[in-house]
Scaffold this motif. Structure first.
Motif, PDB file in Angstrom:
ATOM      1  N   ALA A 101       0.831  -1.207   0.000  1.00  0.00           N
ATOM      2  CA  ALA A 101       0.000   0.000   0.000  1.00  0.00           C
ATOM      3  C   ALA A 101       0.865   1.256   0.000  1.00  0.00           C
ATOM      4  O   ALA A 101       0.478   2.283  -0.578  1.00  0.00           O
ATOM      5  CB  ALA A 101      -0.925   0.005   1.211  1.00  0.00           C
ATOM      6  N   GLY A 105       0.527   4.327  -2.284  1.00  0.00           N
ATOM      7  CA  GLY A 105       0.155   5.563  -1.605  1.00  0.00           C
ATOM      8  C   GLY A 105       1.173   6.673  -1.770  1.00  0.00           C
ATOM      9  O   GLY A 105       0.805   7.817  -2.079  1.00  0.00           O
ATOM     10  N   LEU A 109      -0.706   8.109  -4.940  1.00  0.00           N
ATOM     11  CA  LEU A 109      -1.782   8.893  -4.332  1.00  0.00           C
ATOM     12  C   LEU A 109      -1.293  10.212  -3.736  1.00  0.00           C
ATOM     13  O   LEU A 109      -1.975  11.241  -3.854  1.00  0.00           O
ATOM     14  CB  LEU A 109      -2.475   8.060  -3.243  1.00  0.00           C
ATOM     15  CG  LEU A 109      -3.126   6.746  -3.697  1.00  0.00           C
ATOM     16  CD1 LEU A 109      -3.789   6.049  -2.517  1.00  0.00           C
ATOM     17  CD2 LEU A 109      -4.146   7.004  -4.792  1.00  0.00           C
ATOM     18  N   HIS A 150      -7.765   6.955  -6.758  1.00  0.00           N
ATOM     19  CA  HIS A 150      -8.061   6.440  -5.414  1.00  0.00           C
ATOM     20  C   HIS A 150      -9.037   5.275  -5.481  1.00  0.00           C
ATOM     21  O   HIS A 150      -8.910   4.306  -4.706  1.00  0.00           O
ATOM     22  CB  HIS A 150      -8.645   7.563  -4.554  1.00  0.00           C
ATOM     23  CG  HIS A 150      -7.719   8.718  -4.337  1.00  0.00           C
ATOM     24  ND1 HIS A 150      -7.453   9.644  -5.318  1.00  0.00           N
ATOM     25  CD2 HIS A 150      -6.991   9.089  -3.261  1.00  0.00           C
ATOM     26  CE1 HIS A 150      -6.608  10.551  -4.854  1.00  0.00           C
ATOM     27  NE2 HIS A 150      -6.309  10.241  -3.595  1.00  0.00           N
ATOM     28  N   ALA A 153      -7.147   2.240  -6.487  1.00  0.00           N
ATOM     29  CA  ALA A 153      -6.237   1.882  -5.395  1.00  0.00           C
ATOM     30  C   ALA A 153      -6.968   1.102  -4.311  1.00  0.00           C
ATOM     31  O   ALA A 153      -6.438   0.121  -3.760  1.00  0.00           O
ATOM     32  CB  ALA A 153      -5.607   3.142  -4.813  1.00  0.00           C
ATOM     33  N   PHE A 557      -4.968   4.675   4.150  1.00  0.00           N
ATOM     34  CA  PHE A 557      -3.968   4.567   3.091  1.00  0.00           C
ATOM     35  C   PHE A 557      -4.358   5.385   1.844  1.00  0.00           C
ATOM     36  O   PHE A 557      -3.499   5.930   1.155  1.00  0.00           O
ATOM     37  CB  PHE A 557      -3.744   3.093   2.718  1.00  0.00           C
ATOM     38  CG  PHE A 557      -4.512   2.624   1.531  1.00  0.00           C
ATOM     39  CD1 PHE A 557      -3.976   2.699   0.258  1.00  0.00           C
ATOM     40  CD2 PHE A 557      -5.805   2.119   1.669  1.00  0.00           C
ATOM     41  CE1 PHE A 557      -4.691   2.279  -0.842  1.00  0.00           C
ATOM     42  CE2 PHE A 557      -6.521   1.703   0.578  1.00  0.00           C
ATOM     43  CZ  PHE A 557      -5.964   1.773  -0.688  1.00  0.00           C
ATOM     44  N   PHE A 558      -5.658   5.484   1.552  1.00  0.00           N
ATOM     45  CA  PHE A 558      -6.071   6.276   0.380  1.00  0.00           C
ATOM     46  C   PHE A 558      -6.514   7.685   0.772  1.00  0.00           C
ATOM     47  O   PHE A 558      -6.527   8.598  -0.052  1.00  0.00           O
ATOM     48  CB  PHE A 558      -7.203   5.563  -0.382  1.00  0.00           C
ATOM     49  CG  PHE A 558      -8.563   5.743   0.209  1.00  0.00           C
ATOM     50  CD1 PHE A 558      -9.446   6.681  -0.310  1.00  0.00           C
ATOM     51  CD2 PHE A 558      -8.979   4.982   1.296  1.00  0.00           C
ATOM     52  CE1 PHE A 558     -10.710   6.860   0.234  1.00  0.00           C
ATOM     53  CE2 PHE A 558     -10.242   5.148   1.849  1.00  0.00           C
ATOM     54  CZ  PHE A 558     -11.107   6.084   1.314  1.00  0.00           C
ATOM     55  N   PRO A 561      -2.182   9.076   2.671  1.00  0.00           N
ATOM     56  CA  PRO A 561      -1.089   8.113   2.514  1.00  0.00           C
ATOM     57  C   PRO A 561       0.191   8.501   3.247  1.00  0.00           C
ATOM     58  O   PRO A 561       1.089   7.664   3.397  1.00  0.00           O
ATOM     59  CB  PRO A 561      -0.861   8.068   1.001  1.00  0.00           C
ATOM     60  CG  PRO A 561      -1.496   9.300   0.459  1.00  0.00           C
ATOM     61  CD  PRO A 561      -2.619   9.632   1.373  1.00  0.00           C
TER      62      PRO A 561
END
Length: 708
Positions: A101, A105, A109, A150, A153, A557-558, A561
């Motif tokens: 992640a 991220g 992200l 996102h 993700a 995490f989204f 991040p």
């Protein structure tokens, strides 16, 4: 919160980490601290106190890190059992998740969030004065197509976590089965516990148990042991043990003892004689109580019943024995070392009432914990703090003070309050009527986890953003929208929470602050020959802590991040430190054969569903309706995956299969030592309070002249 406040918190905690590492590397080498930092090795005779002084003791060294890193899973299993393996695999599981992640991220992200400018532009030249909101999804413009990044993700990370969960569940289930096949015959595999034994006039509990099981299990019943009321004996034994230790302390190294305590020969000798006389009186009372406990009137309506095979014991434990389900209640027996004797509730009604009281106590404590949460959120939100305390307005204009209050102090206060939660929940679970320490810790683990998620996550989120909008909080239909608004708003708090609560807590585990302070205080009054107390790892404290940080990482995490590097640092520290503690400090007091993993699995599923609900609400809030609509199937798919795992793997953790039990019983038929095992089986579940003690006779060896 601005970046400089976060950097202040990171700087303080990084300095504490370096300090803890350096101090630990020095203190662990000092012979006087061996019982704090290597009690397991000291008790096993692997490590001995070195009296010769060496300069290297005062120089920090990282050799223990390399030793912990090289520890294989087989070696870990031999040290900590399957429970220890599951705990470390939980940490490595989180490391794998947040490494994957983190790549998405940080590399994908985070730049997308920074390039957007709904809230403010990212100022690279004045980096420290940027708001942390710049790094979150809140900075993306409503309706922006960048939100699809996102969206994908969330799908990708959900699929990756589910694949890992399936792999780990399958692996640990196979380890549990192989552990069962490879183990020697264990007393608890042939034993059940029966409660609420009905009796008739003129018939003892022992007679009732004997006649019942001989009638209905004539070919497989072996013997039984009736549980007796021994609470008075237990309290007397604790008192006699304390007196014996006082005598030992007074008689160890008499010349130093006289110097440190300021006692002359006569005073010390009279004190020892006084304690010795008290010890003899207590042991006489213990003998009288034990003779009374052997009478039929002191029998509890419960017994451990032994069978000749594992299959017979499992059959008896899982079947209803009577038409009245409140009588002859059976359950699998725990290991003899795992039995928890003090709160042994033998009746159905007392257990039912105790469970009800435990539920009320848990809810009351959880609600009362909202008070420190509200206090913490007042510190995070300076506007609220200025309204409540107008006199602090001038102080809050100082930049450094503001950074400390918003970046470090809230997490520190919450961390101090959280220290109380595990012992309180364990106490509540201990009066719930469980017969084993493992069941008490598993129950306490669930309570601590629920309390932490509710108070530290959900209550923090809503008290911070919707404190004055209680009507919105109670509107269940608007939960996704409320989470989408509230959770990103608390991103800065939880980033500092990971740094403060995560880093320093795991390093305080390494440093063992409380045992070290206790050792320093008791050092003048104890000798080196004093009995070494080897602790067991408090899973009810550490498992919820690790899982809560996993929940924060999956949820944020989204959204934010930026939290992922700090989580990775925490799990890396935890991986090394807990492996080191299993080598040097902790010894298992029981073995559940991996029963903590279902708790891990369920928490991860809850974290995924929570994250997906927040994602759906966030996309709707950002006016990207197609993404919000396409997010709705994901929680359904996640719950279907969980149901598959529950059907496929969970039964393995509840009971062993018939073919496993019968195959193992057939192996025993070839073992010539089973007759001896059956003989020892009968005495395996003797109450420790009924075993003979001879403290007073042992103290005779201590009654020697102070001056020789």
């Amino acid at each position: 919160m601005i970046v400089s406040a976060l950097l202040t918190s990171v700087g303080i905690n990084t300095a504490l980490c370096v300090l803890f590492f350096a101090c630990y590397s020095i203190l662990r080498k000092q012979p006087s601290n061996y019982k704090v930092y290597v009690p397991r090795l000291l008790a096993e005779g692997i490590s001995k106190r070195k009296k010769r002084f060496k300069l290297e003791r005062l120089i920090p060294s990282p050799d223990w890190v390399a030793k912990a890193w090289k520890l294989s899973e087989e070696e870990l299993f031999s040290l900590a059992g399957l429970d220890g393996v599951v705990f470390i695999r939980t940490i490595t599981f989180c490391l794998k998740i947040f490494t994957f992640a983190g790549i998405i991220g940080i590399l994908v992200l985070l730049p997308v969030n920074c390039w957007a400018n709904q809230m403010q532009d990212f100022d690279l030249a004045d980096f420290a004065d940027n708001s942390l909101d710049v790094f979150t999804i809140s900075n993306i413009n409503s309706g922006s197509n960048w939100l699809w990044v996102h969206f994908f993700a969330v799908y990708i990370v959900t699929g990756f976590i589910c694949l890992l969960l399936h792999h780990e569940y399958k692996y640990i289930a196979s380890k549990r089965i192989s552990h069962f096949y490879s183990s020697k015959p264990q007393p608890h595999q042939f034993t059940i516990l029966v409660r609420s034994v009905p009796t008739s006039s003129g018939c003892s509990v022992s007679d009732s148990v004997e006649s019942f099981f001989r009638e209905f299990y004539p070919s497989t019943y072996l013997s039984h042991v009736v549980v007796r009321h021994t609470s008075k004996i237990r309290s007397l034994l604790n008192e006699s043990k304390n007196l014996y230790q006082r005598i030992a302390q007074l008689r160890s190294d008499p010349s130093q003892r006289r110097h440190k305590l300021g006692d002359c020969f006569g005073q010390n000798d009279k004190l020892v004689d006084h304690y010795r006389k008290q010890l003899e009186d207590i042991e006489e009372n213990v003998r009288l109580e034990k003779s009374e406990a052997s009478l039929a009137g002191e029998e509890a309506r419960a017994a451990f019943v032994f069978f000749k095979s594992r299959h017979s014991a499992a059959t008896a434990s899982h079947m209803q024995q009577s038409v009245n389900p409140t009588q002859w209640i059976t359950e699998p027996a725990p290991e003899p070392r795992d039995v928890y004797w003090p709160f042994f509730f033998e009746s159905f009604m007392r257990r039912w009432i105790s469970k009800l009281l435990a539920i009320v106590a848990t809810i009351s404590f959880t609600i009362s914990f909202l008070i420190p949460v509200v206090i913490v959120q007042g510190l995070v939100n300076l506007d609220q703090l200025e309204v409540l305390f107008p006199s602090l307005t001038s102080i809050l204009t100082i930049k450094f003070v503001t950074q400390i209050i918003t970046g470090y102090l809230p997490s520190l206060i919450l961390q101090l309050f959280l220290k109380v939660v595990p012992p309180v929940m364990r106490l509540i679970s201990s009066i719930q009527g469980y017969i084993s320490s493992s069941n008490i810790e598993i129950s306490a683990c669930n309570k601590v986890l629920s309390c932490t998620i509710w108070n530290v996550f959900l209550a923090t989120v809503f008290s911070g953003s919707l404190l004055n909008k209680l009507s919105l909080i109670l509107d269940l239909k608007a939960i996704p929208w409320k989470l989408a608004v509230s959770v990103p708003a608390q991103a800065s708090f939880f980033i500092t929470y990971v740094v403060t609560q995560g880093w320093t807590s795991v390093l305080s585990e390494l440093f063992r602050v409380i045992p070290l302070i206790g050792s320093l205080i008791s050092k003048p009054f104890t000798s080196h020959e004093h009995e070494i107390d080897v602790p067991s790892i408090p899973y009810h404290r550490d498992v919820p802590r690790v899982l809560f940080f996993g929940l924060l990482g999956i949820t944020y995490f989204f959204l934010a991040p930026l939290i992922l590097p700090f989580l990775l640092a925490y799990f890396c520290l935890a991986y090394i430190i807990y492996r080191n503690q299993f080598i040097n400090v902790y010894a298992p007091k029981y073995e559940t054969a991996g029963k903590y993993w279902p708790i891990v699995h369920n928490t991860m599923i809850f974290s995924l569903v929570l994250m997906q609900i927040i994602a759906a609400g966030s996309f709707a809030l950002k006016k990207l309706q197609p993404a919000s609509a396409w997010m709705l199937p994901l929680p359904v798919l996640t719950l279907l995956f969980n149901e598959y795992c529950r059907q496929r793997f969970l039964p393995i953790f509840i009971a062993y299969s018939v073919d496993s039990l019968i195959n193992k019983d057939r192996e025993d038929q070839k073992d010539t030592g089973m007759a001896e095992f059956y003989g020892k089986l009968v005495i395996a579940y003797e109450d420790p309070a009924l075993l003979p003690i001879q403290y007073s006779s042992n103290s005779d060896s201590l009654i020697t002249p102070l001056l020789s």
